[in-house]
Design an enzyme around this catalytic site. Sequence first.
Site, short mmCIF file in Angstrom:
data_model
loop_
_atom_site.label_atom_id
_atom_site.label_comp_id
_atom_site.label_asym_id
_atom_site.label_seq_id
_atom_site.Cartn_x
_atom_site.Cartn_y
_atom_site.Cartn_z
N GLN A 50 -14.32 -28.19 20.99
CA GLN A 50 -14.62 -28.88 22.25
C GLN A 50 -15.85 -28.32 22.95
O GLN A 50 -16.31 -28.89 23.94
CB GLN A 50 -13.42 -28.84 23.20
CG GLN A 50 -12.23 -29.62 22.71
CD GLN A 50 -12.44 -31.13 22.75
OE1 GLN A 50 -13.40 -31.63 23.33
NE2 GLN A 50 -11.54 -31.87 22.12
N THR A 52 -15.05 -32.33 -3.90
CA THR A 52 -16.36 -33.00 -3.89
C THR A 52 -16.84 -33.20 -2.46
O THR A 52 -16.09 -33.67 -1.61
CB THR A 52 -16.24 -34.37 -4.60
OG1 THR A 52 -15.80 -34.12 -5.94
CG2 THR A 52 -17.55 -35.12 -4.61
N CYS A 84 -3.55 -35.67 20.73
CA CYS A 84 -2.72 -35.38 19.56
C CYS A 84 -1.24 -35.39 19.92
O CYS A 84 -0.40 -35.43 19.06
CB CYS A 84 -3.10 -34.02 18.98
SG CYS A 84 -4.87 -33.85 18.75
#
Length: 443
Positions: free
Chosen positions: A175, A233, A379
């Site tokens: 943040q 990857t 969240c």
Amino acid sequence: MTRVYMDANATTPLLPEVMEAMRPYWIERFGNASSIHLDGQQAHSAVDRARATLAEFFNCHDAEVVFNSGGTEGDNTAIFGLLRPGDHLITTSIEHSAILRAADRMAEHGVETTFVAPTASGLIDPAAIESALRPETRLISVMLANNETGVLQPVEEIGKIARAAGAFFHIDAVQGAGKVLLDVRRFGCHLCSISAHKMHGPKGVGALFVRRGTPIESLLVGGSHERRRRAGTENVPGIVGLAKAAGLAMLSLEDGTMERVAALRDRLEAGILALPGTGVNGAAPQFAPEGWRDNSPGQAQRSPGKDANNDLKPRRGAVNSFVHQNPGAPGPDFRTGESTDPVPRVANTTNIWFDHLEGEALVIALDLKGVAVSGGSACHSGATEPSHVLMAMGLDKTRARASLRFSLLKTATEADVDYVLQVVPVAVAHLRAISPVAAGTAG
Ligand code: PLP
């Protein structure tokens, strides 16, 4: 209908320049950065260029940048990658759940954690970190800016304490990144997590600064990507987008953008505080219940240990160069504009309590009027538990539940603030008129 998005701490939209930078890497330059043919080389050099930008962003060497999937992975890597049974961890009770839940998990593996509480104004006192030290403290993890209050933590001082104690230091800068200048050398940290989507980059990509020589164990094993520190990857378009967002963020720390955002935030805050029964969380200690104390137990010091790797150029500015003092004041009237306990905050965030209403009801009422804000952290949306951050600061459950976070995008406008200041008083008056909390039937 007008829509005003004031939930930047949950996530931000891509800036058009970020989208443009990423575009070719989805189709024309789709190569695997590990392949040796031209397509692979193009991808590889894009990742190399991005790494150089991130090294500038952190103020570290290119080899110290590890690309990953974002803040949660960076935080988890710090905890799971460094700690072993018998180790002690010091963190704070206002961290993101990516740290708190990881610490809980480590308890099952013989790692004890001390959760240092903040002051009533949302600051972590470095002395409280120091007194939590034990001979077996291996890691200290403290966030740069709190996601709910925006309060900036004194990471530089904590870095010195970690260094003197010979402990590793991790900063969750998710943040803070893009809102204040990062400087991992000055912060004295070994690890630092950031996430692209909090600073106008793509979701699902981030970076972890890993200071040279830090014995971090990879969470993911497989290929030898990222110097064996993170197998998988590379997400080339995401990494390119992260780097573009980081480059733009560095510019906006210098071109007056953050001052503009701070002025908008301050006007918004002052406008809302003109309503009765409101106040700022993360500004003033007057909300602490009687007898409230920092609760870190004192412990023995360790001998000086690992050396800071200070061979990089010093950076302009300080962590507080874009910090604006809260207008809210400790004392009987927080609307006087006088503060005797200024708390540094990032420019875009304010967290405000509204007495006699439910925060969730206000979030919904504002959404219906086109304004996106958040109660507690995104969240946890859907959960009825009050914010752990506000509770740790000493708010009672009712006031914690009646608190909202307004977090402005760096593209926010005067018109956005005007609109929010138009709809908030109406929504608050309406909810208070019908609220069982106001009627004293709920708490
Ligand atoms: N740390 C902090 C302080 C956050 O605010 C967040 C996201 O809200 C995270 C970590 C997790 O980041 P990410 O969404 O990239 O996993």
